[in-house]
Design an enzyme around this catalytic site. Sequence first.
Site, PDB file in Angstrom:
ATOM      1  CG  PHE A  17       8.862  -0.327  -3.607  1.00 33.00           C
ATOM      2  CD1 PHE A  17       9.177  -0.663  -2.303  1.00 33.00           C
ATOM      3  CD2 PHE A  17       8.280  -1.312  -4.412  1.00 33.00           C
ATOM      4  CE1 PHE A  17       8.924  -1.934  -1.801  1.00 33.00           C
ATOM      5  CE2 PHE A  17       8.031  -2.583  -3.922  1.00 33.00           C
ATOM      6  CZ  PHE A  17       8.355  -2.894  -2.616  1.00 33.00           C
TER       7      PHE A  17
ATOM      8  CG  ASP B 234      -0.320  -0.014   2.534  1.00 33.49           C
ATOM      9  OD1 ASP B 234       0.901  -0.236   2.598  1.00 33.49           O
ATOM     10  OD2 ASP B 234      -1.020   0.199   3.535  1.00 33.49           O
TER      11      ASP B 234
ATOM     12  CG  HIS C 283       9.257  -6.317   1.652  1.00 31.35           C
ATOM     13  ND1 HIS C 283       9.809  -5.124   2.075  1.00 31.35           N
ATOM     14  CD2 HIS C 283       8.112  -5.995   1.001  1.00 31.35           C
ATOM     15  CE1 HIS C 283       9.035  -4.128   1.692  1.00 31.35           C
ATOM     16  NE2 HIS C 283       8.004  -4.624   1.035  1.00 31.35           N
TER      17      HIS C 283
ATOM     18  CE1 TYR D  45       7.482   3.794   1.117  1.00 32.03           C
ATOM     19  CE2 TYR D  45       7.298   5.061  -0.913  1.00 32.03           C
ATOM     20  CZ  TYR D  45       7.910   4.065  -0.169  1.00 32.03           C
ATOM     21  OH  TYR D  45       8.951   3.350  -0.708  1.00 32.03           O
TER      22      TYR D  45
END
Length: 284
Positions: A137, A124, A246, A126
């Site tokens: 990202f 989701d 991740h 920031y």
Amino acid sequence: MEAAFFITFLSVRRAKLCNNKEMLFGLRYMVFIFSTKNLHNMHLSYLGPSPLMPTNNPKINVRIDSTWKDFLSEDFQKEGFLKLRKFLKREYKEQLIYPPGKDIFKAFDATPLNKVKVVILGQDPYHGPGQAQGLCFSVPNGQRLPPSLLNIFKELKNDLGLELPTGGNLEKWSREGVLLLNATLTVRAHQAGSHQKKGWEEFTDAVIKKLSEKKENLVFMLWGRYAQQKSQFIDGDKHLILTAAHPSPLSAHNGFFGCRHFSKANDYLYKHGVSSIDWDLGHD
């Protein structure tokens, strides 16, 4: 002859005071059109960008490339998405939501359907001020690099020898054909995951599934357990699925560093007659 009267109202959205005492003022014009012939029928239209739906809705103006509007037209009309639309309308009116409405579908606007070569999946947006810009990202240049993005850049250097970029804006990757897609496209300020399980996941799952069905020789980068769950929607016989831990500092040393996904993606594209991605952000 029928006469019509146009009354314009200026609506000032309720100011929201964030934790950092930043004040947000939203302005929206609304036009009510009253007809002397049929006064009880009232038409409301919004002027300017709105965060609710793609531009095929005549009352809404959201930036999304036309190739995606056609590709996803049925999904925009599904009951789940219509419920999501109502939820977002209320949220953007009453809360501070990221990203700005015009950027909700930025991943689809920045990378036309026919240009997609690589798909990177995030979770989701920031939730801090000025960070979210509609691309997973990615943050605008000038923003401090989030730890996960910094680790992505470190792996990029280890893999391809590219110098660490000074900014975190990944729009150049989008233009290269990298779909930077979050599973959830909106979030409340300072409340991570606050728009999960509201309908976005069903929509983005459908995007992934349709890409797998309709396209060939795509590269899907699935970083972390959450993203890897999406592999169920991808045909591994038609596409390359790359999985790794991740890039978060909590897990990057468990398999993200050293995964070499960027060079593997380009090798796969080259073998299938597709131009490779220029991952270098240094000159963007």
